[in-house]
Design a protein around this motif. Structure first.
Motif, PDB file in Angstrom:
ATOM      1  N   THR A   1     -17.602  42.969  36.021  1.00 39.69           N
ATOM      2  CA  THR A   1     -16.324  42.571  35.212  1.00 39.69           C
ATOM      3  C   THR A   1     -15.171  42.996  36.171  1.00 39.69           C
ATOM      4  O   THR A   1     -15.235  44.006  36.996  1.00 39.69           O
ATOM      5  N   VAL A   2     -13.903  42.193  36.447  1.00 44.43           N
ATOM      6  CA  VAL A   2     -12.842  42.221  37.231  1.00 44.43           C
ATOM      7  C   VAL A   2     -11.695  42.054  36.151  1.00 44.43           C
ATOM      8  O   VAL A   2     -11.814  41.335  35.265  1.00 44.43           O
ATOM      9  N   ILE A   3     -10.526  42.045  36.865  1.00 42.67           N
ATOM     10  CA  ILE A   3      -9.440  41.665  36.235  1.00 42.67           C
ATOM     11  C   ILE A   3      -8.853  40.707  36.939  1.00 42.67           C
ATOM     12  O   ILE A   3      -8.439  40.953  38.159  1.00 42.67           O
ATOM     13  N   LEU A   4      -8.354  39.641  36.472  1.00 43.02           N
ATOM     14  CA  LEU A   4      -7.634  38.610  37.157  1.00 43.02           C
ATOM     15  C   LEU A   4      -6.361  38.508  36.463  1.00 43.02           C
ATOM     16  O   LEU A   4      -5.937  38.507  35.287  1.00 43.02           O
ATOM     17  N   CYS A   5      -5.433  38.088  37.469  1.00 43.96           N
ATOM     18  CA  CYS A   5      -3.858  38.246  37.216  1.00 43.96           C
ATOM     19  C   CYS A   5      -3.298  36.786  37.644  1.00 43.96           C
ATOM     20  O   CYS A   5      -3.982  36.390  38.726  1.00 43.96           O
ATOM     21  N   ASP A   6      -2.664  36.143  36.780  1.00 42.27           N
ATOM     22  CA  ASP A   6      -2.175  34.849  37.139  1.00 42.27           C
ATOM     23  C   ASP A   6      -0.703  34.669  37.833  1.00 42.27           C
ATOM     24  O   ASP A   6      -0.435  33.491  38.307  1.00 42.27           O
ATOM     25  N   GLY A   7      -0.367  35.844  38.319  1.00 42.98           N
ATOM     26  CA  GLY A   7       0.956  36.044  38.900  1.00 42.98           C
ATOM     27  C   GLY A   7       2.008  35.778  38.034  1.00 42.98           C
ATOM     28  O   GLY A   7       3.298  35.818  38.484  1.00 42.98           O
ATOM     29  N   ASN A   8       1.764  35.398  36.696  1.00 39.53           N
ATOM     30  CA  ASN A   8       2.946  35.498  35.865  1.00 39.53           C
ATOM     31  C   ASN A   8       2.980  36.405  34.666  1.00 39.53           C
ATOM     32  O   ASN A   8       3.302  36.271  33.578  1.00 39.53           O
ATOM     33  N   ALA A   9       2.335  37.712  35.031  1.00 37.60           N
ATOM     34  CA  ALA A   9       2.355  39.005  34.202  1.00 37.60           C
ATOM     35  C   ALA A   9       1.375  38.815  33.106  1.00 37.60           C
ATOM     36  O   ALA A   9       1.643  39.320  31.983  1.00 37.60           O
ATOM     37  N   VAL A  10       0.430  37.977  33.201  1.00 39.34           N
ATOM     38  CA  VAL A  10      -0.712  37.611  32.301  1.00 39.34           C
ATOM     39  C   VAL A  10      -2.032  38.331  32.992  1.00 39.34           C
ATOM     40  O   VAL A  10      -2.246  37.796  34.190  1.00 39.34           O
ATOM     41  N   GLU A  11      -2.684  38.969  32.432  1.00 37.46           N
ATOM     42  CA  GLU A  11      -3.999  39.387  32.924  1.00 37.46           C
ATOM     43  C   GLU A  11      -5.232  38.950  32.108  1.00 37.46           C
ATOM     44  O   GLU A  11      -4.953  38.666  30.919  1.00 37.46           O
ATOM     45  N   TYR A  12      -6.370  39.006  32.559  1.00 41.10           N
ATOM     46  CA  TYR A  12      -7.463  38.465  32.062  1.00 41.10           C
ATOM     47  C   TYR A  12      -8.414  39.235  32.467  1.00 41.10           C
ATOM     48  O   TYR A  12      -9.071  39.581  33.789  1.00 41.10           O
ATOM     49  N   THR A  13      -9.565  39.824  31.385  1.00 38.56           N
ATOM     50  CA  THR A  13     -10.635  40.618  31.623  1.00 38.56           C
ATOM     51  C   THR A  13     -11.748  39.410  32.176  1.00 38.56           C
ATOM     52  O   THR A  13     -11.950  38.331  31.318  1.00 38.56           O
ATOM     53  N   ALA A  14     -12.350  39.334  33.324  1.00 34.13           N
ATOM     54  CA  ALA A  14     -13.243  38.126  33.631  1.00 34.13           C
ATOM     55  C   ALA A  14     -14.784  38.865  34.028  1.00 34.13           C
ATOM     56  O   ALA A  14     -14.730  39.911  34.693  1.00 34.13           O
ATOM     57  N   THR A  15     -15.453  38.173  33.812  1.00 32.29           N
ATOM     58  CA  THR A  15     -17.033  38.080  34.090  1.00 32.29           C
ATOM     59  C   THR A  15     -17.490  37.453  34.850  1.00 32.29           C
ATOM     60  O   THR A  15     -17.376  36.301  34.906  1.00 32.29           O
TER      61      THR A  15
ATOM     62  N   PRO B   1      -9.440  36.130  26.434  1.00 30.68           N
ATOM     63  CA  PRO B   1      -7.853  35.783  26.241  1.00 30.68           C
ATOM     64  C   PRO B   1      -6.937  36.587  26.925  1.00 30.68           C
ATOM     65  O   PRO B   1      -7.398  38.045  27.198  1.00 30.68           O
ATOM     66  N   GLY B   2      -6.130  36.264  27.514  1.00 26.58           N
ATOM     67  CA  GLY B   2      -4.889  36.679  28.322  1.00 26.58           C
ATOM     68  C   GLY B   2      -4.187  37.991  27.631  1.00 26.58           C
ATOM     69  O   GLY B   2      -3.992  37.647  26.344  1.00 26.58           O
ATOM     70  N   TYR B   3      -3.693  38.883  28.320  1.00 24.96           N
ATOM     71  CA  TYR B   3      -2.794  39.781  27.747  1.00 24.96           C
ATOM     72  C   TYR B   3      -1.675  40.281  28.446  1.00 24.96           C
ATOM     73  O   TYR B   3      -1.821  40.228  29.822  1.00 24.96           O
ATOM     74  N   PRO B   4      -0.411  40.572  28.012  1.00 26.42           N
ATOM     75  CA  PRO B   4       0.698  40.925  29.074  1.00 26.42           C
ATOM     76  C   PRO B   4       0.305  41.991  29.795  1.00 26.42           C
ATOM     77  O   PRO B   4      -0.348  42.946  29.576  1.00 26.42           O
ATOM     78  N   SER B   5       0.756  41.857  31.303  1.00 25.10           N
ATOM     79  CA  SER B   5       0.687  43.224  32.160  1.00 25.10           C
ATOM     80  C   SER B   5       1.629  44.281  31.632  1.00 25.10           C
ATOM     81  O   SER B   5       2.772  44.051  31.453  1.00 25.10           O
ATOM     82  N   ALA B   6       0.906  45.432  31.757  1.00 27.41           N
ATOM     83  CA  ALA B   6       1.668  46.578  31.290  1.00 27.41           C
ATOM     84  C   ALA B   6       2.453  46.961  32.556  1.00 27.41           C
ATOM     85  O   ALA B   6       3.178  47.881  32.306  1.00 27.41           O
ATOM     86  N   ALA B   7       2.229  46.560  33.544  1.00 20.90           N
ATOM     87  CA  ALA B   7       2.789  47.004  34.799  1.00 20.90           C
ATOM     88  C   ALA B   7       3.996  46.380  35.289  1.00 20.90           C
ATOM     89  O   ALA B   7       4.741  46.936  36.085  1.00 20.90           O
ATOM     90  N   GLU B   8       4.662  45.784  34.639  1.00 18.53           N
ATOM     91  CA  GLU B   8       5.795  45.033  35.043  1.00 18.53           C
ATOM     92  C   GLU B   8       6.987  45.825  34.294  1.00 18.53           C
ATOM     93  O   GLU B   8       6.973  45.832  33.042  1.00 18.53           O
ATOM     94  N   PRO B   9       8.040  46.163  35.213  1.00 13.81           N
ATOM     95  CA  PRO B   9       9.297  46.459  34.320  1.00 13.81           C
ATOM     96  C   PRO B   9      10.323  45.740  33.419  1.00 13.81           C
ATOM     97  O   PRO B   9       9.940  44.335  33.509  1.00 13.81           O
TER      98      PRO B   9
END
Length: 247
Positions: free
Chosen positions: A36-50, A65-73
């Protein structure tokens, strides 16, 4: 913690990673089917990927399903940085990404010591530094580095569209805390803040006047003179703190 990678190839519950990152995951990290890794689409949406498969230059995934990134201010900050000597701009980019900066715009001004040289080639390196820093610190977007603006007039002409422009001047100005307190939150929209800091030689008096006429708010950074690679990071840290993004 799962490793993080950026890819825009995410659709219908599947994703593909290509190029150097695919090589890193498959060959360096020795990824296996089911990892499992985390994929980011570059638009503040992240995905848990297998991982579901490997190609010659690709890694394939199934994604949840994607979820909003918690890292963006909650604010979108652009750093306009007076072009410094040596590798100082690289330092500003690397650490600025960690602190939450979204865009970097170098510029040349009257008292810049550095001169333009192979800027397209260097810009590729700067954006690569931003990319690697974004992966390392867990960002959900890819901060970008623009080609340098040729003079301060070009900078002033690019200041439209910001909710607040902060011109950091060694002769002092308004308290940063007061200016940010006056910046009201927007309904569902990030406030856009521009921060302008100088190169080694600082700013000419006429440049300060140009900035004011362009709508910038002049601010001071305390009684000490900050180095050109310190000032942008200090202001960025203060902005993030005063807007609640370092809590």
């Amino acid at each position: 913690m799962p490793h993080r990678y950026f890819t825009t190839e995410i659709a219908d519950g599947t994703a593909t990673l290509r190029g150097a990152d695919a090589h890193h995951l498959a060959r360096v990290m020795r990824g296996k089917l089911g990892d499992t890794v985390i994929l980011c689409d570059g638009n503040a949406v992240e995905y848990t990927a297998t991982i579901t498969g490997f190609g010659p230059e690709t890694v394939e995934f199934s994604v949840e399903p994607g979820y909003p990134s918690a890292a963006e201010p909650s604010v979108e900050v652009t750093l306009f940085v007076g072009y410094p000597k040596q590798d100082k701009l690289e330092q500003v980019i690397r650490h600025g990404v960690e602190l939450g900066c979204a865009h970097f715009v170098p510029f040349f001004s009257r008292y810049c010591v550095a001169a333009p040289k192979k800027e397209e080639q260097k810009n590729e390196r700067y954006n690569r530094i931003a990319f690697e820093a974004a992966k390392q610190c867990g960002r959900g977007v890819l901060p970008d580095v623009a080609l340098p603006l040729p003079n301060f007039g070009a900078l002033c002409r690019s200041l439209e569209g910001y909710d607040l422009v902060l011109f950091c001047y060694e002769c002092g100005g308004a308290p940063l805390r007061e200016l940010l307190a006056d910046l009201q939150p927007a309904d569902g929209q990030k406030r856009k803040i521009a921060v302008i800091t100088g190169a080694e030689g600082g700013f000419a008096a006429e440049e300060a006047e140009m900035a004011a006429k362009a709508g910038a708010k002049t601010v001071g950074l305390g009684p000490r003179i900050l180095r050109c690679e310190t000032a942008p990071l200090a202001v960025l840290s203060a902005v993030m703190t005063l807007t609640g993004n370092l809590e």
